[in-house]
Structure formats: structure tokens, C-alpha cells
Enzyme design. Structure first.
Site, PDB file in Angstrom:
ATOM      1  N   LEU A 129      13.338  -7.471 -23.193  1.00 39.56           N
ATOM      2  CA  LEU A 129      14.120  -6.231 -23.050  1.00 39.56           C
ATOM      3  C   LEU A 129      15.533  -6.320 -23.636  1.00 39.56           C
ATOM      4  O   LEU A 129      16.307  -7.194 -23.269  1.00 39.56           O
ATOM      5  CB  LEU A 129      14.202  -5.862 -21.562  1.00 39.56           C
ATOM      6  CG  LEU A 129      14.941  -4.548 -21.229  1.00 39.56           C
ATOM      7  CD1 LEU A 129      14.212  -3.347 -21.796  1.00 39.56           C
ATOM      8  CD2 LEU A 129      15.142  -4.419 -19.736  1.00 39.56           C
ATOM      9  N   ASP A 130      15.852  -5.388 -24.501  1.00 45.43           N
ATOM     10  CA  ASP A 130      17.193  -5.266 -25.091  1.00 45.43           C
ATOM     11  C   ASP A 130      17.657  -6.549 -25.763  1.00 45.43           C
ATOM     12  O   ASP A 130      18.851  -6.850 -25.803  1.00 45.43           O
ATOM     13  CB  ASP A 130      18.222  -4.833 -24.020  1.00 45.43           C
ATOM     14  CG  ASP A 130      17.908  -3.450 -23.467  1.00 45.43           C
ATOM     15  OD1 ASP A 130      17.300  -2.653 -24.201  1.00 45.43           O
ATOM     16  OD2 ASP A 130      18.253  -3.180 -22.308  1.00 45.43           O
ATOM     17  N   ASP A 131      16.700  -7.304 -26.258  1.00 42.50           N
ATOM     18  CA  ASP A 131      17.041  -8.617 -26.808  1.00 42.50           C
ATOM     19  C   ASP A 131      16.640  -8.749 -28.277  1.00 42.50           C
ATOM     20  O   ASP A 131      16.697  -9.837 -28.847  1.00 42.50           O
ATOM     21  CB  ASP A 131      16.358  -9.700 -25.954  1.00 42.50           C
ATOM     22  CG  ASP A 131      17.013 -11.033 -26.138  1.00 42.50           C
ATOM     23  OD1 ASP A 131      18.240 -11.062 -26.341  1.00 42.50           O
ATOM     24  OD2 ASP A 131      16.284 -12.045 -26.105  1.00 42.50           O
TER      25      ASP A 131
END
Lengths: 264, 264, 264, 264
Positions: C207-209
């Protein structure tokens, strides 16, 4: 050509100016011996003639000789000397030249020669001429590659500008072309702008009108006085000037007519 | 005075202009009934007369009536209508006025009346006069509080400016005072600046010289064409205009001589 | 090779990653006929195999097909559709897909098909699976090149991410890696930061990486509420997402491991 | 109250925190004699007790005593000493304290006492305790009002932080809360961010988690190495730290829980 000499390109930049269909290239390569360097020079000369091309072949590790010109404001001088000491600016700072004696201590502390070029007597024009003669002497004596006007506060003569235009960088305390000339923060205050700026540019005979290398700005508000702008402006001026000088020293800037191509 | 009426201050801003020793105050308070509002008005009138003071007493929930003036460029119109729909701009958008018919569909989609004020016949001066008559009519018809020139591309007459100066906001596509007048991006391109900007200001009879409300900038490089600047400029223009309009609607802006105090 | 085919290089960019000594090149050239294009492909295939090199050969005028995924927030959708209409984004917007019906009118106005993929019944996992099946169907149906998550507000499954990671761009409402996950402005408010940001990145299973394409920020102060941040954030999100999408469409972005090289 | 004493308010700021309905006020006034000052103190004490209010009454011309703590990095030290010399920071810089001897020359040049607090022998914990004892001694000896950690590179003990939290300002080389702890530029490089930052905050026992006073950022690109980030970061760090220190010295910062109200 580079391949034949076992050189490796580590970086290249390319810009096609579509208004005049000229091509600007900057190529960094490693592995060139002195011999290779000489051969490349020869080959490029031939090519340049053939294609009506200009070129410059520089050795990145070859440090340029620079003179810093100041008056009484110390912030840009401090900044350049600190950056130089920290290894940010790959150059020899040959000398600090000033029309006032006040900043000598700073140059001393950083181990850089300082020369006061103030002329006590004579007409304004006469004094300017003699001061510029000293600049010319320093230019030859130190084999200078660059004059940095670090808030020098003197307008250089047209003659001087014409001779040194492409290796003289000035910092102006506004986002040009707004607020040309002196008292730029006062003018900004009077106009009521919400943003102030600083501009580093090559000097030309036309005041504050030379090719712009770098600009930056900062927000201000109605509550900022001229004094506040001067303080904020110091931060802008030193950063903008330092970037322009660094890019010039690293051969990142190409002047074309009254503009610059900057390969950052 | 507020205390006596059981009003609570929720915010206050204060600015002393030290060049003229004038004091500017903005006080937001809650709890004022219609009666209290009327009493305050009376009391302030007395005080204002006594102390040679100007004041304005507004009800925050009272929505201002605004007209948006456009030509063919849609980006600022879209932006204002979208923000209005999302509740960012507390106002009634009474009408969109344009000297071209192209943007009617946009106004229609957002449910805002659109009026084309183009004048096919007559001298330039005559056409301008008749167009401004329509603006004046709209001003009365809709009880307008604000004209927003969202890339209107017409220079308003001195007469019109004088009547409406303190409630007419224009967006100019440069960081003023640089690049006054038309073709600002072309001028920026020719000058070779490294930063472009946009400026929202109140219009005055003197072109692009009115009190600045807001400015913002964006970095560009040698590789940006005029077309690139126009594209980046659109992002600047719409944000800068929207901020200025919002601040005006929220009574955050005070005009003093040719400057603004903006209590953000 | 290009010279032999009478192609002209109009721009080239070059980056040597010194952590892994890999070279990244982007070369734009004109003059390639279909035949030349085919020949270049063959030649590059041979070279690529020989030097363990990856390459991509694209025709700039070939428009990519994109799908925009949204939920209820309209600002990014509006922004992309307006830019598309103004010619900023060279692409076919094939479809708008949403897990809510609210934004249909906007797609209609701009003449873009809209498909609501909401699943009323079933477990959360089941609904997600069926929604992603619709995305996969659209991918095949429209021969999609890019998914743009314009505030889609749904976490995609690992499977989906793995299949579409290098052509799915998400906008996150913080300067990553700060404030990962939902309620980013609330977290920013609670931490008391003085700057908020937005990040456009390729989605990955983590996530969001994913690889960051673009980020930008805006100053805030103690007086800004979460609501103020949301409003300012909308301006950031739409600009940051639009830049990332434009750069992707213009083949300016190269993904390498978990980073991007962006040749602006 | 001020009116009775013939004091004039020259500036006032006001903030209502709507999450806790607390009111924060900062009022600057002129005309207070020592006697008036004493009377105001008494009156405020009574009011503060009555309304469960905290207050601070300071004389603007009263210079605070500060200690600058450094290690081997000189850029923030230079910056603070230069600003101090130029009159930007209204304070007495009582002493420079360092766990390394390298920067003594700089302090000497600016005429500020320098004390090396390095502890050659003992366990890490023991050395830290003895170093902090020296800090405590300096605190009493110079009647210090503020510790400035100008890239001090040591983590202070919880005890020390608890005693000095509201008058110890640290500069961290990232936009917090991203990249907490050491090697922040390395972490930023590995994550592939497009923006780097710096954060000035009050130190608390929880690492890099204290109330943020100021943050600023700069754009970077894929071509910036960690070394480039460190260079750009120096410019950020010194400006951000200097602003935070100046605002603290001018009593513009109020700490409330883990946030700051900064009346700029």
C-alpha cells in the site's frame, strides 16, 4: 569517436531550440588521457568547421580561477566561501576584490587574498576606469575564468562588460525583468507585490538585462517591511547566486543570444 | 461593545502600517442577532466619525452576488464553477458574461445563466461602450457585488474601472510588474526567465497596475516553449484567481491606496 | 542506425544510475516511416539480446487508451477531462469506471462513457473480486494502456496490482512516505505539520509504496483545519496526478525497481 | 487595561483552536514603563487565575541567552553566527558547545566562547550523562533561555528532554514524520522521493516527534545522488532552523500539546 578512444559517456544532455533549429549538446565522458584529449580537440576542430558548429572541450577536474567582487554586504561572500570550503564549488577562489575595506577579515579567515580597489580621488568616471583597470590586472595576474559580482553595487562600464560578459555573473535582488536597477526591495514594497525574488545573470552593457541563469522567489505579505524583505532576500540571493556559479563552474550553462541553456 | 452584546470573537487580525501609522483590523464574531447588528452599526458610525475611521460590517453567511466575465479561454471559468459547486466559494454566481459564445455550454452544465455581450457592429469604441452598458445593466439587475475577470481579454474603459475598481478582480498571466499587457508568456519566453507567474489584482484605469491580491510562480527551463508556459500558466492562473476571489468573498482583503492587506 | 535511416534526433536524455551502473536512455527522433520503424525494431531486438538491454519503441502520435477510476470525489476527474479536452493529454479516455454512480453526469458532459461497477451483494472480498473482473474486462474491451486512479478510494487486490503495476497510476493525498493509508489530512492535522503534499505513484501490492512519479507540497499553518487542508489538497492532487499522467503518456517515465526515472 | 496605562497595541494575533475551543493571543504593545510592566504582571496573574489562563509577559528588547550545540557539520553554525552578526537574531549567543573540537575556529572568528564537551572514557551511557551535566552547568552558568541543536547528532536523554523540551530546538534533515532518525537522506534516496525537506521542532523524549515549528522542501530528481541531497539539504536546514530560532526569540511560537501556533 569517443568509442574508438575507449571513453565512456556518463551523461549527455541535448536540447533543440525550435525557434532557430539549433542543437545544443553537453556530453560528459570518462577515460580520456591527455593524448586522447588532444586528438579529440583536433577532430572536433575539423567537424566544427565543417558543420559551422561551436564546441568547448573541458576537463572536469580542471579547476577554474574565480574572483569575487564585493562592496559592504557580506552575506553572498560568506556563502560562497563556506560552500567553497565545504567542497561544493570546484574552483580556486583566487582573490576577493572590493571597493570597500570592510570585508577583509572574512576573506582572511577563509585564507583568500583580499584587495581593496577603492579610488579616493578623481572624477566618478576616472575612478571607475582605474578600478576596472585593477580588475583587468587581476584578470591577467590570476588567469581568471570568472568574475562573481556578489552584491558588488557598482555598474561596470560597457567596455568591461563587452570583454567579460560571458564570464561575469551578477546577482540582482529582484525577479527580473521586474524592478531593474537599485533599491529593488523598496520598489517591490511600493508596488505591493506578494512575492519577492532574486536573479543571477551574466552581465551585459545593458543594465540587468543579461542572460538569466537562475531565479527563485519567496512569498511575502502586507506585514513585511522593506527590512523584512531585505532579510528574506539575503536568503534568496545567496542560494540563487551559488547555484548559478556552481552550474557555470561545472560547464552546465550555455549562453545563446540573450538566454541560457542550463543542463541541470 | 461586543462583550455587552454577548458576542464572541472567534478571530481577529491586526496590522499597523508603519509608513502611514494607520491601523487595520478585522474581527470575526458570533452571536449577533439582527438587532445587535443594527446597534453595532449605529455605534460604529459614531466611533468612525469621531476617529476618522472607515469600517465595514458584514454578515459572513450573507452570500455576495458575482458575475464572471470570460472570452474564449475556459480554464478559469471551469475552475470557479467547480469550486463553487464544491462549496469552496460562498457566493451566488449570478451570471457568466462573455464577448464570445463558445463557453455557453459550460455555464449551462453548471446551471449558471450565460449572456453573450458581443457587439457585431460599430466602431471599437462604440462596441466597448455598449458592452460595458450591458455589464452595468447586469450590475443593477443582479445586485452584483463582484466582477471576476476570468481571462476576459478586454481592456475596460477608465470610466468603468473608476466605478468598479474595488470590486473587480482580474487575473494577469505574469508576475506583475513584469510583462504588463498582452502576450505575457511570449515576452517571458523572449526574456528567458526561469520562473513564470500569475497575478490577481483589482483593476484600475492604469493597465495591470491595480492593487495586487495574490501571486504565485512556477519554475520553467530553457526547454519550455511558449506552449508549455501557457499550459503551466493555466494551472497558476486558476489557483491564483480562485484564492483572490475566495479571500475577497470572505472579506479578508482590505484595499489601501495601491496595495492590499490580506488577512489569511 | 538512426542516421542511416535519415531520422533526426530532436531530443535525447541520458541517465547513468551509479548505484547499479545501469544506463537509461530516451531518444526522440523524427522521420521514421513504418518501414524504418520495423527495421529499427529488428535491429534493437538483436542489440537488446546482445547487451542484456531492455528497450521500448513507441510512436509519439499513437494515442494510448486510458480508463479513469473514481469514487465520489470529482476534482481529479474534472481536471483530467478538462485537460484532455484542451489537448494537454494526448490519449483516448476510453471510459470512466466508478464504484458509485454520482459522477456519471460529468463523464456525460465531456462525452466519455461511464460505467458504474458497484456490487450491491456479497462479501467484501467477493465484491472486490467482481469489481476487478469488470476492470479486467474493460482492460481487454478497450485495449487499455493505463489505469488512472483519480481518488478511487478502493484498495486493489495484490493480484490486480501485480498484473497492472507498471500501468496503474494512483494519487495519494500526502507526501509519501508520510501518512500512508486513509485519512491522510487528518493525520497531518494531528501531527501538526507545516507543509502538506500529494504523491502520484505506480500502484503495487504494498500500500502506497510503489514507485513515486511526482510530488508537490503547499505550506499550511496552525490556523488551517482539516477542511482547509482538504481544499488546498485538492489543488495539489489534481496538478500532481495530471503531471504524472502526462509524463507517462509521453513515455517520459521509466520504472526501475521501486523508483522512477522521469525525463522532463 | 493597556489603554489605562497609555500603552499602544502595535500588533495582535488571535487564534481559536476549534478542536478544544482554546483561545491563543499574542499582543505587542509599546509604552510600558517598568512600573507599568509590574502592574500588568499583577493584573494578569489575577485574571489568569480567574479564567484558568496561561500568560507570558516579555520585554521585546530583552535579549534571550542561547547556546548552540554542534558536532562536526558547520553549515548551521555558520548560518546562525552570520545572522546574529547581521542583527537578524536578537539574542546573546552565550556559548557554542560541541562533542567535537573541529568547529572551535568558527566560534573564535565570531567571538563566541566554545566549549568541547567530549568525554573520552567511560560507557556510552556514562559519557552521555557527563556531557549532559556540562549542558546543565552551562544552562545555569549563562542563565540560558534556549538550546539550539544545530546538527548536534546526539540523542538527548529522556530526562534532559523533559526538563528542557519547550526551549530546545532541533533541526531534522527530512520533512517529518517521514524518515525519522539518522541517515534521512539515504532513506529518501532509497524511497525515490521527488521532494526532500527539513523540519525544525522542539525536542521531546520521543525521537523526532516533538512539536513542529517550521518545515520547508526542495524538488529533487532521479539524477540527484545522496551527496546532491546532502548539499541541497544544507540550504534547507539552515534556513528552516534560522526561521524557527528567530520566531522563538521573538516570542512568536506557542506550544500547545504536540503542536505549535506560530504567529508570523
Amino acid at each position: 569517436m569517443l568509442q574508438e578512444h575507449n571513453c565512456s559517456i556518463v551523461r549527455s544532455d541535448h536540447f533543440t531550440d525550435k525557434t532557430c533549429w539549433m542543437l545544443f549538446l553537453r556530453i560528459c565522458f570518462t577515460g580520456a588521457t591527455t593524448e586522447v584529449h588532444r586528438d579529440l580537440h583536433k577532430a572536433l576542430q575539423v567537424q566544427a568547421k565543417k558543420f559551422q558548429m561551436h564546441y568547448m572541450l573541458e576537463q572536469a577536474e580542471q579547476r577554474k580561477n574565480i574572483a569575487i567582487l564585493v562592496s559592504r554586504n557580506s552575506h553572498c561572500l560568506y556563502d560562497l566561501l563556506i560552500r567553497h570550503k565545504q567542497g561544493e564549488l570546484k574552483a580556486n577562489i583566487s582573490i576577493v576584490l572590493s571597493n570597500h575595506p570592510e570585508l577583509r577579515d572574512i576573506a582572511d579567515f577563509f585564507g583568500i587574498p583580499f584587495r581593496c580597489i577603492a579610488q579616493p580621488d578623481g572624477s566618478e568616471q576616472d575612478k571607475k576606469r582605474r578600478m576596472e583597470d585593477i580588475l583587468e590586472d587581476a584578470y591577467r595576474e590570476f588567469n581568471l575564468d570568472l568574475f562573481v559580482l556578489a552584491r558588488y553595487m557598482q555598474i561596470l562600464s560597457d567596455d568591461f562588460c563587452q570583454r567579460h560578459s560571458d564570464h561575469t555573473i551578477n546577482i540582482h535582488h529582484s525577479f527580473l525583468p521586474a524592478f531593474i536597477g537599485g533599491r529593488a526591495y523598496h520598489k517591490a514594497f511600493e508596488r505591493g507585490v506578494k512575492v519577492i525574488g532574486a536573479t543571477a545573470h551574466y552581465t551585459t552593457a545593458s543594465l540587468d538585462d543579461g542572460p538569466i541563469i537562475e531565479q527563485d522567489v519567496r512569498r511575502i505579505s502586507h506585514s513585511d517591511s522593506v527590512k523584512d524583505m531585505v532579510r528574506e532576500g539575503r536568503d534568496l540571493e545567496r542560494v540563487v547566486l551559488a547555484r548559478a556559479v556552481r552550474w557555470h563552474l561545472e560547464n552546465r550553462v550555455i549562453i545563446h543570444e540573450n538566454k541560457t541553456i542550463v543542463f541541470i
